[in-house]
Design a protein around this motif. Sequence first.
Motif, mmCIF file in Angstrom:
data_model
loop_
_atom_site.group_PDB
_atom_site.id
_atom_site.type_symbol
_atom_site.label_atom_id
_atom_site.label_comp_id
_atom_site.label_asym_id
_atom_site.label_seq_id
_atom_site.Cartn_x
_atom_site.Cartn_y
_atom_site.Cartn_z
ATOM 1 N N SER A 186 35.485 42.208 60.763
ATOM 2 C CA SER A 186 35.370 41.443 59.524
ATOM 3 C C SER A 186 36.709 41.291 58.825
ATOM 4 C CB SER A 186 34.369 42.107 58.577
ATOM 5 O OG SER A 186 34.800 43.415 58.225
ATOM 6 N N VAL A 187 36.875 40.115 58.208
ATOM 7 C CA VAL A 187 38.009 39.839 57.329
ATOM 8 C C VAL A 187 37.423 39.482 55.965
ATOM 9 C CG1 VAL A 187 39.838 38.177 56.800
ATOM 10 C CG2 VAL A 187 39.633 39.131 59.108
ATOM 11 N N VAL A 188 37.787 40.252 54.946
ATOM 12 C CA VAL A 188 37.208 40.087 53.610
ATOM 13 C C VAL A 188 38.018 39.057 52.825
ATOM 14 C CG1 VAL A 188 36.504 41.261 51.490
ATOM 15 C CG2 VAL A 188 36.515 42.510 53.667
ATOM 16 N N THR A 189 37.359 37.966 52.432
ATOM 17 C CA THR A 189 38.034 36.913 51.670
ATOM 18 C C THR A 189 37.855 37.074 50.168
ATOM 19 O OG1 THR A 189 36.086 35.495 51.831
ATOM 20 C CG2 THR A 189 37.779 35.250 53.534
ATOM 21 N N CYS A 190 36.733 37.672 49.768
ATOM 22 C CA CYS A 190 36.435 37.871 48.348
ATOM 23 C C CYS A 190 35.552 39.100 48.191
ATOM 24 C CB CYS A 190 35.672 36.675 47.753
ATOM 25 S SG CYS A 190 36.600 35.144 47.671
ATOM 26 N N VAL A 191 35.700 39.764 47.062
ATOM 27 C CA VAL A 191 34.757 40.799 46.665
ATOM 28 C C VAL A 191 33.919 40.214 45.524
ATOM 29 C CG1 VAL A 191 34.485 43.089 45.654
ATOM 30 C CG2 VAL A 191 36.290 42.668 47.341
ATOM 31 N N THR A 192 32.605 40.261 45.662
ATOM 32 C CA THR A 192 31.741 39.729 44.616
ATOM 33 C C THR A 192 30.869 40.823 44.014
ATOM 34 O OG1 THR A 192 29.802 39.212 45.988
ATOM 35 C CG2 THR A 192 31.583 37.577 45.938
ATOM 36 N N ALA A 193 30.488 40.617 42.765
ATOM 37 C CA ALA A 193 29.441 41.419 42.130
ATOM 38 C C ALA A 193 28.216 40.522 42.081
ATOM 39 C CB ALA A 193 29.865 41.845 40.731
ATOM 40 N N GLN A 194 27.192 40.856 42.857
ATOM 41 C CA GLN A 194 26.020 39.985 42.899
ATOM 42 C C GLN A 194 24.778 40.759 43.308
ATOM 43 O OE1 GLN A 194 25.543 37.195 46.377
ATOM 44 N NE2 GLN A 194 27.713 37.662 46.696
ATOM 45 N N ASN A 195 23.656 40.125 43.027
ATOM 46 C CA ASN A 195 22.353 40.586 43.483
ATOM 47 C C ASN A 195 21.559 39.332 43.842
ATOM 48 O OD1 ASN A 195 21.124 39.551 41.045
ATOM 49 N ND2 ASN A 195 21.936 41.355 39.995
ATOM 50 N N PRO A 196 20.330 39.437 44.316
ATOM 51 C CA PRO A 196 19.604 38.229 44.711
ATOM 52 C C PRO A 196 19.428 37.192 43.610
ATOM 53 C CG PRO A 196 18.557 40.162 45.658
ATOM 54 C CD PRO A 196 19.610 40.670 44.722
ATOM 55 N N GLY A 197 19.591 37.600 42.346
ATOM 56 C CA GLY A 197 19.379 36.661 41.253
ATOM 57 C C GLY A 197 20.620 36.003 40.699
ATOM 58 N N ALA A 198 21.795 36.604 40.902
ATOM 59 C CA ALA A 198 22.991 36.051 40.262
ATOM 60 C C ALA A 198 24.268 36.615 40.869
ATOM 61 C CB ALA A 198 22.973 36.343 38.762
ATOM 62 N N VAL A 199 25.336 35.814 40.790
ATOM 63 C CA VAL A 199 26.692 36.264 41.094
ATOM 64 C C VAL A 199 27.402 36.401 39.761
ATOM 65 C CG1 VAL A 199 28.868 35.734 42.244
ATOM 66 C CG2 VAL A 199 26.701 35.071 43.312
ATOM 67 N N THR A 200 27.823 37.621 39.414
ATOM 68 C CA THR A 200 28.389 37.856 38.082
ATOM 69 C C THR A 200 29.908 37.961 38.076
ATOM 70 O OG1 THR A 200 28.022 40.240 38.348
ATOM 71 C CG2 THR A 200 26.287 38.970 37.266
ATOM 72 N N ALA A 201 30.522 38.158 39.251
ATOM 73 C CA ALA A 201 31.986 38.233 39.307
ATOM 74 C C ALA A 201 32.462 37.946 40.722
ATOM 75 C CB ALA A 201 32.483 39.608 38.854
ATOM 76 N N ILE A 202 33.630 37.298 40.825
ATOM 77 C CA ILE A 202 34.263 37.011 42.114
ATOM 78 C C ILE A 202 35.735 37.370 42.017
ATOM 79 C CG2 ILE A 202 34.921 35.211 43.774
ATOM 80 C CD1 ILE A 202 32.482 33.605 42.834
ATOM 81 N N HIS A 203 36.203 38.185 42.945
ATOM 82 C CA HIS A 203 37.625 38.540 43.000
ATOM 83 C C HIS A 203 38.161 38.158 44.377
ATOM 84 C CE1 HIS A 203 41.350 40.620 42.108
ATOM 85 N NE2 HIS A 203 41.270 41.206 43.284
ATOM 86 N N PRO A 204 38.960 37.082 44.475
ATOM 87 C CA PRO A 204 39.467 36.665 45.782
ATOM 88 C C PRO A 204 40.526 37.609 46.327
ATOM 89 C CG PRO A 204 40.400 35.306 44.044
ATOM 90 C CD PRO A 204 39.373 36.178 43.386
ATOM 91 N N THR A 205 40.518 37.794 47.625
ATOM 92 C CA THR A 205 41.558 38.565 48.302
ATOM 93 C C THR A 205 42.821 37.717 48.382
ATOM 94 O OG1 THR A 205 39.856 39.605 49.668
ATOM 95 C CG2 THR A 205 42.131 39.797 50.430
#
Length: 225
Positions: free
Chosen positions: A40-59
């Motif tokens: 795997s190559v990680v492009t972004c770290v997200t904070a999410q659950n099945p209902g919402a994405v609350t934060a995105i931090h790009p690599t």
Amino acid sequence: MAARPSQPAALTIAGSDSSGGAGLQADLRTLARLGVHGASVVTCVTAQNPGAVTAIHPTPAKVVAAQLDSVFGSLPIRAVKTGMLYSRAIIDAVAERLAKRQRLSLVVDPVMLSSSGTPLLKPSAATNRLFPLAKLVTPNLDEAAALAKRRVREPEEMRDAARAIHEQFGCAVLVKGEHMKTTEAIDLFYDGSEEFLLSAPRVRGVSPPGTGCTYSAAITAFLAK
């Protein structure tokens, strides 16, 4: 754990889903279930659950490039899939490295929106640079509409969109019709010479996250095998 000598290896280039339902987690789980070692190559770290994405931090793009160089320098990768790429800088880093390895089977899942509707691709970014390198592109209805620049809500419109995308980029296309309001779940495959309308009974009342990730990862696994 390293891949066994007899075990094929595949690479997923995508974002991390903290809830484990989609993204890298869904990809790696699918590859493992199908007997393929997943890198795997990680492009972004997200904070999410099945209902919402609350934060995105790009690599940072240079870190994405370093991950790619490390994987390709140490593993016999046979197939690659891309998921959430997010920014033009990340797309450029991925495209530059994959262009040097055109013998690999590449599946591009042009992730633009999360299941909850959160944008996962910056407006300034475009996955188009990867499409000419791809063996297969797997857009859903909204993504197919954006790529083909036309409405896609009916089976005949899926056919038109697939042909338009293939004509523009030269890759095979699988338009996923999971959100179409039909009694059966329908997908449309077109590769320039053959066309298949794939259908199956629709499962009602179930809408798990990560279905598109799992689908494209499964295709990648079989390409690796």
